[in-house]
Design an enzyme around this catalytic site. Structure first.
Site, PDB file in Angstrom:
ATOM      1  N   TYR A 123      -4.850 -30.631  42.033  1.00 59.05           N
ATOM      2  CA  TYR A 123      -6.092 -31.360  42.326  1.00 59.05           C
ATOM      3  C   TYR A 123      -6.738 -30.820  43.601  1.00 59.05           C
ATOM      4  CZ  TYR A 123      -8.951 -34.897  44.640  1.00 59.05           C
ATOM      5  OH  TYR A 123      -9.961 -35.524  45.340  1.00 59.05           O
ATOM      6  N   THR A 128     -12.645 -33.776  49.944  1.00 52.92           N
ATOM      7  CA  THR A 128     -11.554 -34.684  50.289  1.00 52.92           C
ATOM      8  C   THR A 128     -10.706 -34.142  51.438  1.00 52.92           C
ATOM      9  OG1 THR A 128      -9.419 -35.489  49.434  1.00 52.92           O
ATOM     10  CG2 THR A 128     -10.308 -33.556  48.362  1.00 52.92           C
ATOM     11  N   ASP A 129     -10.052 -35.056  52.151  1.00 48.99           N
ATOM     12  CA  ASP A 129      -9.126 -34.612  53.208  1.00 48.99           C
ATOM     13  C   ASP A 129      -7.934 -33.852  52.626  1.00 48.99           C
ATOM     14  OD1 ASP A 129      -7.625 -36.736  52.102  1.00 48.99           O
ATOM     15  OD2 ASP A 129      -7.373 -37.812  53.999  1.00 48.99           O
ATOM     16  N   GLU A 130      -7.711 -34.004  51.317  1.00 46.48           N
ATOM     17  CA  GLU A 130      -6.543 -33.332  50.715  1.00 46.48           C
ATOM     18  C   GLU A 130      -6.652 -31.807  50.765  1.00 46.48           C
ATOM     19  OE1 GLU A 130      -4.827 -36.509  47.537  1.00 46.48           O
ATOM     20  OE2 GLU A 130      -4.203 -34.449  47.656  1.00 46.48           O
ATOM     21  N   LYS A 182     -10.295 -28.764  44.356  1.00 51.78           N
ATOM     22  CA  LYS A 182     -11.353 -29.232  45.261  1.00 51.78           C
ATOM     23  C   LYS A 182     -11.656 -28.162  46.317  1.00 51.78           C
ATOM     24  CE  LYS A 182     -13.128 -32.769  45.279  1.00 51.78           C
ATOM     25  NZ  LYS A 182     -14.355 -33.251  44.544  1.00 51.78           N
TER      26      LYS A 182
END
Ligand code: NAD
Ligand code: DAU
Length: 349
Positions: free
Chosen positions: A158, A134-136, A162
């Site tokens: 979260y 994810t971009d997160e 990741k």
């Protein structure tokens, strides 16, 4: 687009988390585009997994659902058919707000689960292991667009889990020679998204004449990507990506949460004066995500669905599929499916 790839020798994949939002789009598209492809979908059916998401493919002889947890080595082993050539890992705890309340399930699935799958990839000698990330993981993008070389700086449990999953993937590439790929997708929207996430939460609240809760000032910027485009991007990287690499899958549709809320208010015929409320901000809330998509574009992938079209079709989907989301919002969903289909899970597993 056809699924052209160096996996032609065996068209048998293990997909995990395929009963969730993006994984279900991926399986539907992959099976439709490659008539030789067979997919086993390993999914634990957590609160976010939903058999309804793949109703249209569940009878296909090229699709098999196995209920199981990716952090359980025995369950993973049982799901791996002989000759499996690729593992594509969508399975995750995916909601930031839940991770702020209890990070444990995030560590179990997003970290331990990834390690178990990587061990299974070694045992099965797969040609590709694709980790859906994810971009997160980049954290706040203060200015400009972040590239795949930018440092990872996750800011919530979260995204930290990741990033740790990605670190494991790279460790297994270096130390054990696993042929890995990573995709980092931006905020994804479309049909079948669980209504805890911003866009479906707003739409379903507005249908019910309730207000939309905006965190803080609503000026946080997110980049939006349709789930079908995200799924096609993952297929593309699986087919054409260079082993060991990460690829940003950027949507190219940056806007503030406030703007999203206004668009949805308009689409649902509600006024911001009555149906918009600012609530307490998410702790440590990232202000802005922004990635460069150049590396994936060079592979030949670009998002196809214009944001205006995708967003209005998504609103229409939720208006036409109330049965799908009302069960979830009533909180009976998991229990319902256990009652209705419990026996069939066992038969198919
Ligand atoms: P989701 O929450 O809708 O679905 C997750 C699926 O994984 C569910 O079907 C669930 O039952 C399954 N699952 C959870 N834990 C499991 C376990 N231990 N074993 C087996 N199955 C398990 O998630 P999503 O939004 O479709 O996201 C899919 C992937 O894409 C995730 O890895 C997420 O980090 C990533 N991602 C999501 C977005 C987004 O905006 N939704 C954007 C970029 C990347
Ligand atoms: O960026 C990719 C990520 O997008 C994925 O990795 C995650 O799995 C996915 O859940 C999503 O994370 P976000 O936290 O960005 O999604 P969410 O829909 O929860 O929130 C989007 C933005 O809207 C975020 O800035 C928080 C804000 N928000 C969210 C909710 C649920 C609100 O203002 N109000 C809300 O009620």
């Amino acid at each position: 687009m056809s699924v052209e790839h160096g996996l032609a020798a065996s068209r048998r994949w293990l997909v995990t988390g395929g009963l969730g939002f993006i994984g279900s789009h991926f399986i539907r598209i992959a099976l439709a585009e490659d008539p030789e492809l067979e997919i086993v979908n390993l999914d634990a059916l957590t609160y976010a997994g939903n058999l309804m998401n793949l109703r249209d493919v569940e009878c296909s002889s090229r699709y098999r659902f196995v209920r199981g947890d990716i952090s359980d080595p025995a369950a993973v082993k049982a799901a791996i058919d002989p000759g499996v050539s690729a593992i594509v890992n969508f399975a995750a705890e995916s909601h930031v707000d839940r991770s702020l309340i209890d990070a444990e399930p995030f560590k179990k699935t997003n970290v331990t689960g990834v390690r178990v799958l990587l061990e299974a990839a070694i045992a099965a000698r797969v040609a590709r292991f694709l980790q859906v990330s994810t971009d997160e993981v980049y954290g706040d993008a203060v200015t400009g667009e972040l590239s795949e070389e930018s440092p990872l700086s996750p800011s919530n449990p979260y995204s930290a889990s990741k990033a740790e999953g990605e670190a494991l993937v790279q460790e297994y590439r270096r130390d054990r020679g696993v042929p890995v790929l990573v995709t980092r997708g931006s905020n994804t929207y479309g049909p079948y998204q669980y209504p805890e996430k911003l866009i479906p939460l707003c739409i379903t609240n507005l249908i019910d004449n309730e207000s939309v809760p905006l965190y803080g000032d609503g000026m946080q910027v997110r980049d939006w990507l349709h789930a079908e485009d995200h799924a096609r991007g993952i297929l593309h990287v699986l087919g054409s990506g260079v082993s060991g690499n990460a690829y940003n899958l950027a949507g190219g549709n940056s806007c503030t949460n406030l703007e999203i809320a206004h668009r949805l208010l308009g689409a649902c015929g509600r006024s911001p004066l009555t149906h918009l409320r600012h609530v307490s901000d998410r702790p440590n809330h990232d202000r802005r995500y922004a990635m460069s998509g150049a590396k994936a574009h060079a592979l030949g992938w670009r998002p196809r669905i214009p944001f205006d079209t995708g967003l209005s079709e998504t609103v229409e989907w939720y208006k036409s599929n109330e049965e799908w989301w009302r069960r979830i919002k009533r909180g009976e969903f998991t229990a319902y499916w256990e009652r209705q289909y419990g026996a069939r899970f066992e038969e198919r597993a």
